[in-house]
Design an enzyme around this catalytic site. Sequence first.
Site, mmCIF file in Angstrom:
data_model
loop_
_atom_site.group_PDB
_atom_site.id
_atom_site.type_symbol
_atom_site.label_atom_id
_atom_site.label_comp_id
_atom_site.label_asym_id
_atom_site.label_seq_id
_atom_site.Cartn_x
_atom_site.Cartn_y
_atom_site.Cartn_z
ATOM 1 N N ASP A 10 11.557 -5.056 22.246
ATOM 2 C CA ASP A 10 13.003 -5.691 21.746
ATOM 3 C C ASP A 10 13.755 -5.982 23.058
ATOM 4 O O ASP A 10 13.589 -5.093 23.949
ATOM 5 C CB ASP A 10 13.514 -5.208 20.587
ATOM 6 N N ALA A 12 18.012 -6.641 23.016
ATOM 7 C CA ALA A 12 19.340 -5.925 22.930
ATOM 8 C C ALA A 12 19.385 -4.656 22.058
ATOM 9 O O ALA A 12 18.696 -4.626 20.982
ATOM 10 C CB ALA A 12 20.292 -6.894 22.079
ATOM 11 N N LYS A 51 19.202 -15.017 14.371
ATOM 12 C CA LYS A 51 20.447 -14.884 14.046
ATOM 13 C C LYS A 51 21.079 -15.695 12.798
ATOM 14 O O LYS A 51 22.046 -15.380 12.420
ATOM 15 C CB LYS A 51 21.290 -15.426 15.381
ATOM 16 N N ASP A 184 14.564 -1.201 18.213
ATOM 17 C CA ASP A 184 15.938 -0.049 17.959
ATOM 18 C C ASP A 184 16.479 -0.581 16.652
ATOM 19 O O ASP A 184 17.338 0.176 16.424
ATOM 20 C CB ASP A 184 16.995 -0.438 19.131
#
Length: 262
Positions: A10, A12, A51, A184
């Site tokens: 990933d 960010a 998003k 994460d």
Amino acid sequence: MKKIECIILDWAGTAVDYGCFAPVAAFIESFNEIGVPVTAAETRAYMGLTKIEEIRALFNIDRVKAAFREKYGRDYTDEDVQARYEAFQRVLFDTLENYSEPIPGVVDTVEALRRAGIKIGSTTGYTNKMMDIVIPAAEKAGYKVDNCVTSDHLPAGRPYPYMVYRNMIDLAVPSVDCVLKYGDTIADIKEGVNAKVWTVGVVMGSNELALTQEEVDAMPADELDARKAEVRRRMLEAGAHYVVDDITKLPAVIETINQKMN
């Protein structure tokens, strides 16, 4: 002899943007603009989705739905979702380059894995246009991947496995047994699980831990250990094969997996 041939990271909170703060700030600001605030915790609960899907998820929170109805006298519509997505993008594009610094340990570890013959793929909840900002900024700071896949031209983003499969095609990796997904968020873990690849979660710098480097450094050890243990528990419950503190532990995990497969 089977072995890990490709890792898919990933962005960010995993490779760049310690703590995953760029999208959090943009989501909060976009909802503040209409007088219906969302919290950092609410935004982080859905992090890892595309998003636009996160915007939909935030609107669908009971508290947010009620606050919108009270303020505007009606239920939200897809037009409202699209408007908040446009606002989110505007805020994010203004700040994204500032949140593209590689997380400590990422550059050296990834380069060591690349020298060992492992291909470096990536997936993201960002769009192609967003990654047009992130990728050059990260490369300038020393972090480079062999392939980056967004969900722009795929059936869906996370938790679906399509971005992982697109990486496998682009990088000519023939078997899911030879792929490791590293991320994460819980959505990252589910993406890897759904793709049937080896799946590893990372704690430090993650969206799930939700701390800056400065907050980590200042926190009492026992409190930090408790928070890390909670993140580890959630990731393992989501299906992660392994959870590591940071990326420097990943080569040892890869070696363990390689031994298990042979």
